[in-house]
Design an enzyme around this catalytic site. Structure first.
Site, PDB file in Angstrom:
ATOM      1  CG  HIS A 245      28.909  46.410  37.442  1.00  0.00           C
ATOM      2  ND1 HIS A 245      28.953  46.361  39.011  1.00  0.00           N
ATOM      3  CD2 HIS A 245      29.260  45.778  36.819  1.00  0.00           C
ATOM      4  CE1 HIS A 245      29.452  45.107  38.337  1.00  0.00           C
ATOM      5  NE2 HIS A 245      30.494  44.896  37.537  1.00  0.00           N
TER       6      HIS A 245
HETATM    7  C1  BDR Z   1      33.226  48.876  37.277  1.00  0.00           C
HETATM    8  O1  BDR Z   1      33.927  48.244  35.871  1.00  0.00           O
HETATM    9  C2  BDR Z   1      34.131  47.762  35.310  1.00  0.00           C
HETATM   10  O2  BDR Z   1      34.082  46.874  34.667  1.00  0.00           O
HETATM   11  C3  BDR Z   1      32.171  48.500  34.801  1.00  0.00           C
HETATM   12  O3  BDR Z   1      32.213  48.961  33.774  1.00  0.00           O
HETATM   13  C4  BDR Z   1      31.618  49.599  35.502  1.00  0.00           C
HETATM   14  O4  BDR Z   1      32.115  50.224  35.658  1.00  0.00           O
HETATM   15  C5  BDR Z   1      32.291  47.610  37.932  1.00  0.00           C
HETATM   16  O5  BDR Z   1      33.999  47.350  39.012  1.00  0.00           O
END
Ligand code: BDR
Ligand code: CA
Length: 315
Positions: A245
């Site tokens: 992400h």
């Molecule tokens: C987001 O949530 C976290 O678990 C990850 O680092 C990312 O920023 C994805 O939903």
């Protein structure tokens, strides 16, 4: 003649994918200058996210980076964490030594405020990779900084992909919807990397092998972190690899042409428990609510991973 690097503050809750984002930034000095890293509670509690932020900077050989601890809980709600994805430390996977570089004494929110007041107006971009608590607190405490922020480029939310922590909400927005609401209503130019984009940035075997093949410590760490959190996401989504992400935020600053989106209205659900933290994105323009964000919908994933490999190999 190239432009001077863009000044950024990375606000983060590491998290393996946060770690890759930070490494991408530190491997790209010609594009971004990291003024500081502010940690926030999110994937794991603050004591771990600030520690992890220091581990990551040290891994990149950048003990000069200023790392601050920010808020240890959301504005009004109880903290929700995600050890089930990231492991007990938030950076589970490879064996990691304790950091030796110091944590700055100043609170992360004060650092954000002071930096924006002292740097020339519209020259600092905020890059939130976790819940928006630090950013909203800074805006509330010092409204004078609102007009001085060049842009906020954040990872959070979803429209077509809806939710990953509840059926309706993405984790970063869900953890602190009140903070997200403040940020989205601020009038600051916002670019959003939602799950709609990040679920296309998958860590396939070939892409992870490219990190392993670098033969460097950061390359090996990225491969091992990816191996760790992939297990959870591949099982959950039945996909070939897990979404990476947060690096999308930094990649956008370096190669904006990798992403496509729409300038639309995005509102945050803060009332209904059922849909708490939902990003209600007017993708189809069915309301006359004014656009407040560039909401991304697509990424050239091969281009993104090529960039990651190129920049992380430098560290
Ligand atoms: C987001 O949530 C976290 O678990 C990850 O680092 C990312 O920023 C994805 O939903
Ligand atoms: Ca994160």
């Amino acid at each position: 003649m190239t432009d001077s690097p863009r000044k950024i503050i990375i606000d983060t809750d590491p998290g393996q994918d946060d770690a890759v984002a930070i490494l991408l930034a530190l491997g790209s000095p010609e594009d971004v200058e990291v003024l500081g890293v502010t940690a926030v509670a999110g994937n794991v509690p603050l004591a771990l996210t600030e520690r992890n932020a220091r581990i990551i900077c040290e891994l990149a050989g950048r003990t000069d980076i200023l790392v601050f601890a920010g808020c240890d809980r959301p504005l009004t709600r109880k903290l929700v964490t995600a050890e089930y994805v990231h492991g007990k430390t938030g950076l589970d996977g490879p064996q990691l030594a304790d950091p030796t570089m110091p944590l700055q004494e100043q609170h992360g929110v004060d650092f954000i405020i002071d930096t924006l007041r002292h740097e020339p107006p519209n020259t600092v971009t905020l890059c939130p990779l976790g819940p928006l608590t630090n950013i909203a607190t800074a805006l509330q405490r010092a409204p004078d900084i609102i007009d001085r922020i060049e842009q906020i480029v954040l990872m959070g939310g979803a429209y077509f992909e809806v939710g990953n922590v509840t059926p309706a909400a993405e984790f970063n927005i869900y953890v602190d919807p009140q903070a997200a609401d403040i940020v989205f209503k601020s009038g600051i130019p916002i670019v959003v990397m939602p799950l709609d984009v990040t679920h296309k940035a998958l860590t396939t075997e070939e892409r992870v092998q490219a990190f392993r093949d670098m033969g460097t410590e950061p390359g090996r760490m990225v491969a091992e972190w990816t191996d760790f959190f992939e297990r959870f996401d591949m099982h959950k989504y039945g996909s070939n690899g897990a979404p990476l992400h947060d690096p999308c935020v930094i990649a956008y600053l370096i190669r904006p042409e990798l992403f496509q989106g729409r300038q639309i209205n995005v509102e945050i659900e803060t009332q209904s428990e059922l849909t708490m933290g939902m990003t209600v994105a007017d993708w189809w323009g069915v309301t006359d609510r004014p656009a407040n964000a560039m909401f991304m919908g697509d990424v050239d994933a091969d281009g993104l991973f090529a960039l990651l490999s190129e920049r992380i190999a430098r560290l």
